[in-house]
Design an enzyme around this catalytic site. Sequence first.
Site, PDB file in Angstrom:
ATOM      1  N   HIS A   1       4.066   5.415  -7.551  1.00  0.00           N
ATOM      2  CA  HIS A   1       4.326   6.576  -6.704  1.00  0.00           C
ATOM      3  C   HIS A   1       5.539   6.316  -5.822  1.00  0.00           C
ATOM      4  O   HIS A   1       5.636   5.272  -5.163  1.00  0.00           O
ATOM      5  CB  HIS A   1       3.102   6.886  -5.850  1.00  0.00           C
ATOM      6  CG  HIS A   1       1.972   7.490  -6.626  1.00  0.00           C
ATOM      7  ND1 HIS A   1       0.644   7.227  -6.361  1.00  0.00           N
ATOM      8  CD2 HIS A   1       1.980   8.366  -7.668  1.00  0.00           C
ATOM      9  CE1 HIS A   1      -0.120   7.912  -7.200  1.00  0.00           C
ATOM     10  NE2 HIS A   1       0.669   8.608  -8.005  1.00  0.00           N
TER      11      HIS A   1
ATOM     12  N   GLU B   1      -5.187  -0.253  -2.970  1.00  0.00           N
ATOM     13  CA  GLU B   1      -4.603   0.652  -1.971  1.00  0.00           C
ATOM     14  C   GLU B   1      -4.246  -0.164  -0.719  1.00  0.00           C
ATOM     15  O   GLU B   1      -5.082  -0.395   0.153  1.00  0.00           O
ATOM     16  CB  GLU B   1      -5.577   1.781  -1.632  1.00  0.00           C
ATOM     17  CG  GLU B   1      -5.931   2.669  -2.820  1.00  0.00           C
ATOM     18  CD  GLU B   1      -4.806   3.615  -3.205  1.00  0.00           C
ATOM     19  OE1 GLU B   1      -3.746   3.620  -2.534  1.00  0.00           O
ATOM     20  OE2 GLU B   1      -4.967   4.356  -4.202  1.00  0.00           O
TER      21      GLU B   1
ATOM     22  N   HIS C   1      -0.815   0.275  -4.951  1.00  0.00           N
ATOM     23  CA  HIS C   1      -0.570   1.585  -4.353  1.00  0.00           C
ATOM     24  C   HIS C   1      -0.746   1.467  -2.842  1.00  0.00           C
ATOM     25  O   HIS C   1      -1.070   0.403  -2.320  1.00  0.00           O
ATOM     26  CB  HIS C   1      -1.548   2.620  -4.912  1.00  0.00           C
ATOM     27  CG  HIS C   1      -1.297   2.992  -6.340  1.00  0.00           C
ATOM     28  ND1 HIS C   1      -0.708   4.172  -6.714  1.00  0.00           N
ATOM     29  CD2 HIS C   1      -1.564   2.330  -7.496  1.00  0.00           C
ATOM     30  CE1 HIS C   1      -0.613   4.231  -8.029  1.00  0.00           C
ATOM     31  NE2 HIS C   1      -1.129   3.114  -8.532  1.00  0.00           N
TER      32      HIS C   1
ATOM     33  N   GLU D   1       5.360   5.372  -2.119  1.00  0.00           N
ATOM     34  CA  GLU D   1       4.605   4.137  -1.918  1.00  0.00           C
ATOM     35  C   GLU D   1       5.492   2.934  -2.255  1.00  0.00           C
ATOM     36  O   GLU D   1       5.017   1.884  -2.681  1.00  0.00           O
ATOM     37  CB  GLU D   1       3.327   4.168  -2.758  1.00  0.00           C
ATOM     38  CG  GLU D   1       2.403   5.330  -2.376  1.00  0.00           C
ATOM     39  CD  GLU D   1       1.183   5.479  -3.276  1.00  0.00           C
ATOM     40  OE1 GLU D   1       0.939   4.578  -4.105  1.00  0.00           O
ATOM     41  OE2 GLU D   1       0.488   6.508  -3.161  1.00  0.00           O
TER      42      GLU D   1
END
Length: 393
Positions: free
Chosen positions: A162, A364, A305, A165
Amino acid sequence: MEIRVRRGDTLWYYSQLFYMPLVLIIDSNSGVDPNELRIGQVIRIPGFTVTTHVIEKGDSFWKLASARNIHVDALLLLNPDVNPNQLKVGQKVKIPVRVTSFIVDGKQPYDFERMRNDMNRLLAIYPFMRKREAGKSVLGLPLYDLRIGTSNRKVQMNASFHANEWITTPILMRFLNEYLLSLTNHFAIKGVATLPLYTRTQLSAVPMVDPDGVNLVLNGPPAGMEEEVLAINKGSRDFSGWKANIRGVDLNKQFPANWEFEATRKPKAPAPRDFPGYAPLSEPETKAMADLVKKESFERLLALHTQGKEFYWGYEGLEPPESERLARLFAQVSGYKAIRYVDSHSGYKDWFIQEFRRPGFTIELGEGQNPLPLSQFDEIYNAASGILIYSLT
């Protein structure tokens, strides 16, 4: 650092002379037969650079070597045309310098060019690391696949699926840098000795899956596409919320793991985030990443991420029992929350688990609103490095 073979030299002797593991010297010189070195042959010694010293009054090779904690023969090796008994003031000699500090500085905006510059500097110092291309982006930028180790047991890591990110890229690059430093300087990472990992596990790292998107977030629209990306972004020049690739496709919604279901509840046209495309694997970036794991028998996969200080480790009950053990370990070393299932499909980790029934993780990193501030870098790296190093065990 490059040296030239003298009569009687061996790679084993070089490993002793420079206090460098023999396997790293061998792997830094592919195509060289360790048992048949030729006089004058160029050999690369990893973990060293070369500096120039201008001889001053009173200098000797013994004095220079002693001051730098190196062997006199290292100076003789680098200066074959210099008579150590007839040094002259003003004369220049080469000095080997062990690299003990980081190349990668992740506390700055980290676009594709910065990543590539750091990668090339690491490759020059640590030639046992190898560079491949997994594929190319929409705009033709390489998706670099960096390899450390030669074992058939392989672990895949990736970052910046992403665009906003992008902090995950310098996190992964910093880890590669620390891993290389630990191998050449004989120190552990999070209590884990790394040379045994190197000999047992091959690391594959794709530090930037979405280079076009990252460049868009950090540098603005590329030449020739300004009108197109502004339309997708509803006329706004603020691209900080852009997660997609340059065509407005969310790369982590592109994989054939219940893609059709996920597509029913996501945007139906190109958007800064969440649009899964008109078909799975329609984008060159996702096709490249799918082809990568199809060609290689990766034992594990970790996708970096942001954000949440948590990680996801299951998919539809298809994950193997080993995944739960690893999840407990990752939670312990990072302090992150381990979550087995989440209401999401068509991600890279989801598809990897579905297709290969092997452990896959979506990590994450950090906490807050993307893009996360660089002030979190050290805290994020401390957590991430524990997960990454233990994933190789």
